[in-house]
Every structure is written in structure tokens, then in C-alpha cells.
Design a protein around this motif. Structure first.
Motif, mmCIF file in Angstrom:
data_model
loop_
_atom_site.group_PDB
_atom_site.id
_atom_site.type_symbol
_atom_site.label_atom_id
_atom_site.label_comp_id
_atom_site.label_asym_id
_atom_site.label_seq_id
_atom_site.Cartn_x
_atom_site.Cartn_y
_atom_site.Cartn_z
ATOM 1 N N LEU A 52 -11.763 1.633 0.414
ATOM 2 C CA LEU A 52 -11.063 2.858 0.784
ATOM 3 C C LEU A 52 -11.980 3.752 1.606
ATOM 4 O O LEU A 52 -13.054 4.161 1.144
ATOM 5 N N ASP A 53 -11.559 4.038 2.853
ATOM 6 C CA ASP A 53 -12.277 4.959 3.750
ATOM 7 C C ASP A 53 -13.739 4.567 3.937
ATOM 8 O O ASP A 53 -14.615 5.432 4.112
ATOM 9 N N ASN A 54 -14.015 3.260 3.867
ATOM 10 C CA ASN A 54 -15.376 2.738 4.046
ATOM 11 C C ASN A 54 -16.374 3.316 3.043
ATOM 12 O O ASN A 54 -17.588 3.305 3.283
ATOM 13 N N LYS A 55 -15.869 3.811 1.902
ATOM 14 C CA LYS A 55 -16.748 4.440 0.914
ATOM 15 C C LYS A 55 -16.607 3.835 -0.481
ATOM 16 O O LYS A 55 -17.604 3.604 -1.160
ATOM 17 N N TYR B 224 0.732 -3.682 -6.254
ATOM 18 C CA TYR B 224 1.011 -2.365 -5.684
ATOM 19 C C TYR B 224 -0.272 -1.545 -5.759
ATOM 20 O O TYR B 224 -0.839 -1.366 -6.843
ATOM 21 N N ILE B 225 -0.732 -1.057 -4.599
ATOM 22 C CA ILE B 225 -1.972 -0.290 -4.513
ATOM 23 C C ILE B 225 -1.606 1.141 -4.143
ATOM 24 O O ILE B 225 -1.098 1.407 -3.048
ATOM 25 N N TYR B 226 -1.834 2.065 -5.077
ATOM 26 C CA TYR B 226 -1.458 3.465 -4.882
ATOM 27 C C TYR B 226 -2.695 4.293 -4.540
ATOM 28 O O TYR B 226 -3.696 4.259 -5.262
ATOM 29 N N VAL B 227 -2.610 5.054 -3.440
ATOM 30 C CA VAL B 227 -3.652 6.020 -3.093
ATOM 31 C C VAL B 227 -3.210 7.370 -3.647
ATOM 32 O O VAL B 227 -2.136 7.872 -3.306
ATOM 33 N N ASN B 228 -4.032 7.949 -4.515
ATOM 34 C CA ASN B 228 -3.653 9.163 -5.229
ATOM 35 C C ASN B 228 -4.313 10.412 -4.658
ATOM 36 O O ASN B 228 -5.398 10.343 -4.075
ATOM 37 N N LEU C 166 0.863 -1.182 0.000
ATOM 38 C CA LEU C 166 0.000 0.000 0.000
ATOM 39 C C LEU C 166 0.897 1.229 0.000
ATOM 40 O O LEU C 166 1.784 1.349 0.851
ATOM 41 N N ILE C 167 0.665 2.152 -0.928
ATOM 42 C CA ILE C 167 1.479 3.365 -1.031
ATOM 43 C C ILE C 167 0.550 4.570 -1.019
ATOM 44 O O ILE C 167 -0.317 4.702 -1.894
ATOM 45 N N ASN C 168 0.713 5.437 -0.023
ATOM 46 C CA ASN C 168 -0.148 6.617 0.099
ATOM 47 C C ASN C 168 0.565 7.836 -0.476
ATOM 48 O O ASN C 168 1.465 8.404 0.137
ATOM 49 N N SER C 169 0.140 8.252 -1.671
ATOM 50 C CA SER C 169 0.687 9.447 -2.313
ATOM 51 C C SER C 169 -0.208 10.661 -2.092
ATOM 52 O O SER C 169 0.027 11.720 -2.685
ATOM 53 N N ASP C 170 -1.207 10.503 -1.254
ATOM 54 C CA ASP C 170 -2.129 11.597 -0.945
ATOM 55 C C ASP C 170 -1.586 12.399 0.240
ATOM 56 O O ASP C 170 -0.630 11.999 0.911
ATOM 57 N N THR D 183 -4.956 3.531 -7.972
ATOM 58 C CA THR D 183 -4.408 2.901 -9.172
ATOM 59 C C THR D 183 -3.595 1.685 -8.749
ATOM 60 O O THR D 183 -3.186 1.562 -7.586
ATOM 61 N N PHE D 184 -3.357 0.786 -9.716
ATOM 62 C CA PHE D 184 -2.675 -0.466 -9.417
ATOM 63 C C PHE D 184 -1.449 -0.655 -10.309
ATOM 64 O O PHE D 184 -1.403 -0.183 -11.443
ATOM 65 N N GLY D 185 -0.485 -1.372 -9.773
ATOM 66 C CA GLY D 185 0.650 -1.851 -10.547
ATOM 67 C C GLY D 185 0.906 -3.294 -10.170
ATOM 68 O O GLY D 185 0.627 -3.705 -9.035
ATOM 69 N N ILE D 186 1.389 -4.082 -11.117
ATOM 70 C CA ILE D 186 1.684 -5.493 -10.851
ATOM 71 C C ILE D 186 3.131 -5.771 -11.211
ATOM 72 O O ILE D 186 3.601 -5.415 -12.290
ATOM 73 N N ASP D 187 3.829 -6.411 -10.284
ATOM 74 C CA ASP D 187 5.246 -6.710 -10.449
ATOM 75 C C ASP D 187 5.433 -8.221 -10.438
ATOM 76 O O ASP D 187 4.877 -8.916 -9.587
ATOM 77 N N VAL D 188 6.203 -8.726 -11.394
ATOM 78 C CA VAL D 188 6.578 -10.140 -11.414
ATOM 79 C C VAL D 188 8.083 -10.193 -11.312
ATOM 80 O O VAL D 188 8.787 -9.748 -12.212
#
Length: 275
Positions: A232-235, A257-261, A179-183, A269-274
Motif C-alpha cells: 500500500l502506497d509503497n510503504k 476482498y481488500i478494503y482500504v480504510n 480492491l475497495i477504497n473506503s478512504d 482489512t480483508f474479507g473472503i467469499d466462497v
């Protein structure tokens, strides 16, 4: 590490095998009936590095012009690892503006057999899968070396049963997410993961501060596709699917990878790493 961007256009890349060809007098060559593939016998195997995933290989040169002419007429016969296969071309296309051609066809005499070939200039890449009773895949890759003026190619075989046994010994790579918080605000995130039978295998809630990254524990999995449900935020609810795979050198389970914008229209947004 390979990183996949979701919804990106996939391009076809052919790898180059690092190889040094021995050009001494002890080398011999044999040709198939169509003289498309010419096998090069190299007595000193120390001149190249074998992969542990190969179940056999041969070094060859290929007459690209003859292969293309035969394929354009609808049938091409090639000899790989001592086996001769006739490929009935079903689809062919050219990359616009490039000297690159794609050929796809079925193997004569096999219900499931197929071949995909990619020709670019002097290089050939692709695979031949004859199906039962062979149960192998012949892969063709080019090297950066030449023999008698022609590009050296390697044909290597992978036995399906042996490959399955190798993968089973490696085990399944656990699932993992970040989880990555960019907000600029704190957020509450609830993550639940469901397996291919829609059973919940993981559920946890996190409070994440601005600029923080949270790494999940390793989550045991079986081979198959898993569904992440993110609240996200119960919403706002979001979903993303990932693949659990064997812990192999060239592939493994996908890490999410779950990005909070800082964007109310696209909060996640999401990213997937292999790796």
C-alpha cells in the motif's frame, strides 16, 4: 453465497433436508441389532429430491435415547447402508445450557476410520468415515418430516473416487480479488500472488480513487493455497492466504476482498467469499 469473516468464531450448523415422507401401507422398516437405526423403505422416490453428489442413500428413523446411552458408555454400534460399524467414543462434550451433545470416536477394525456425531434433542447429524477398504463417507442429516412420530433422517453416501472424478471434470475455479477504497484519498496498491511453491503467478499495480472498487481479471490456478502480498502506497506490506478449489456447487476458490480504510491504525482489512 457464503461469506467468511476472518478471525470469526466458527459455529456448527446442521442443514435440514426438505423431504416429504410417504406413509402408505407399502412402506416397510428394518432395524439394526441395537434398534438404534430403523430403515424406512419408500417405494415412490418422487416424494423427495436426490442430490447429484450422492452415491446412494437410505431414509431412517433413529432412537436418539438408545444412541446417547450407548455413546455415553463408550461404544455405539450403528448400521448404515447395510454396513455395521462399532464406534469407540474417544471424546464427548455437551453444549452448555443446551440439550446438545458431541461425540467423536474411532471405527473398530480400521486404522483411519472415525465418526463425528452431533445430537440435539430428537435430531442426529454427523458422519461416519470407515476408511479403507470402504473409501466412502456416510453422512447423516435430519429432515423436517416425521414417520410414526419420529423424525425422518437421511443417510447418504459419497464415494471418494467418484467424488474426485466429478470434481476433476468441473476444473479449478480461477482466483479473483476486489480492491475497495473506503478512504477519502487516492491510493497506490501493488498486488502479487504466489502459489504453493512460492512462484509468482500474478503481479499488478493499481491507482484507486475514493469510493472506487476494482475487480481483478480471472487468474488461472491449481488446487492449493495461494499467498497474496499487498503493498500500500509503497510503504505498508500486508499478506493474506486463500484457497484455490474445484468449481463445485457447494464450494469453489476463495475470492479475496481488500478494503482500504480511513483508519491509519488499520489501513487494510480483508474479507473472503466462497460462492
Amino acid at each position: 453465497m457464503r461469506f467468511k469473516i476472518l478471525a470469526a468464531v466458527m459455529s456448527i450448523l446442521l442443514g435440514i433436508v426438505v423431504f416429504s415422507a410417504y406413509s402408505g401401507s407399502s412402506n416397510e422398516s428394518t432395524q439394526d441389532d441395537k434398534e438404534i437405526i430403523q430403515k424406512i423403505e419408500i417405494n415412490n422416490s418422487s416424494f423427495f429430491e436426490l442430490s447429484k453428489d450422492w452415491d446412494g442413500f437410505e431414509t431412517v428413523t433413529i432412537d436418539i435415547d438408545k444412541l446417547r446411552k450407548a455413546a455415553d458408555k463408550g461404544n455405539v454400534t450403528i448400521k448404515v447402508m447395510g454396513e455395521c460399524f462399532n464406534i469407540e467414543i474417544q471424546e464427548k462434550s455437551r453444549l452448555e445450557g443446551e440439550n446438545a451433545y458431541f461425540y467423536t470416536g474411532r471405527i473398530t477394525g480400521s486404522k483411519e476410520g472415525r465418526s463425528d456425531l452431533y445430537v440435539e434433542g430428537e435430531y442426529l447429524g454427523g458422519s461416519v468415515e470407515p476408511g479403507e477398504p470402504w473409501n466412502v463417507t456416510y453422512n447423516i442429516v435430519h429432515t423436517d418430516e416425521r414417520y410414526n412420530g419420529k423424525v425422518v433422517h437421511i443417510i447418504f453416501v459419497q464415494d471418494w473416487e467418484k467424488q474426485r472424478e466429478r470434481l476433476e471434470k468441473m476444473g479449478i475455479d480461477p482466483l479473483h480479488f476486489f480492491l475497495i477504497n473506503s478512504d477519502s484519498r487516492n491510493h497506490l496498491m501493488s498486488i502479487e500472488i504466489f502459489d504453493f511453491n512460492n512462484r509468482s503467478v500474478f503481479k499488478e499495480s493499481y491507482t484507486i480513487n475514493p469510493g472506487d472498487t476494482i475487480s481483478s481479471p480471472k487468474i488461472n490456478a491449481e488446487l492449493g493455497q495461494y499467498r497474496y502480498e499487498i503493498l500500500l502506497d509503497n510503504k505498508f506490506t500486508f499478506e493474506q492466504r486463500v484457497q484455490a478449489d474445484y468449481a463445485a456447487d457447494v464450494s469453489s476458490s476463495e475470492t479475496l476482498y481488500i478494503y482500504v480504510n480511513d483508519d491509519p491504525e488499520i489501513p487494510i482489512t480483508f474479507g473472503i467469499d466462497v460462492s
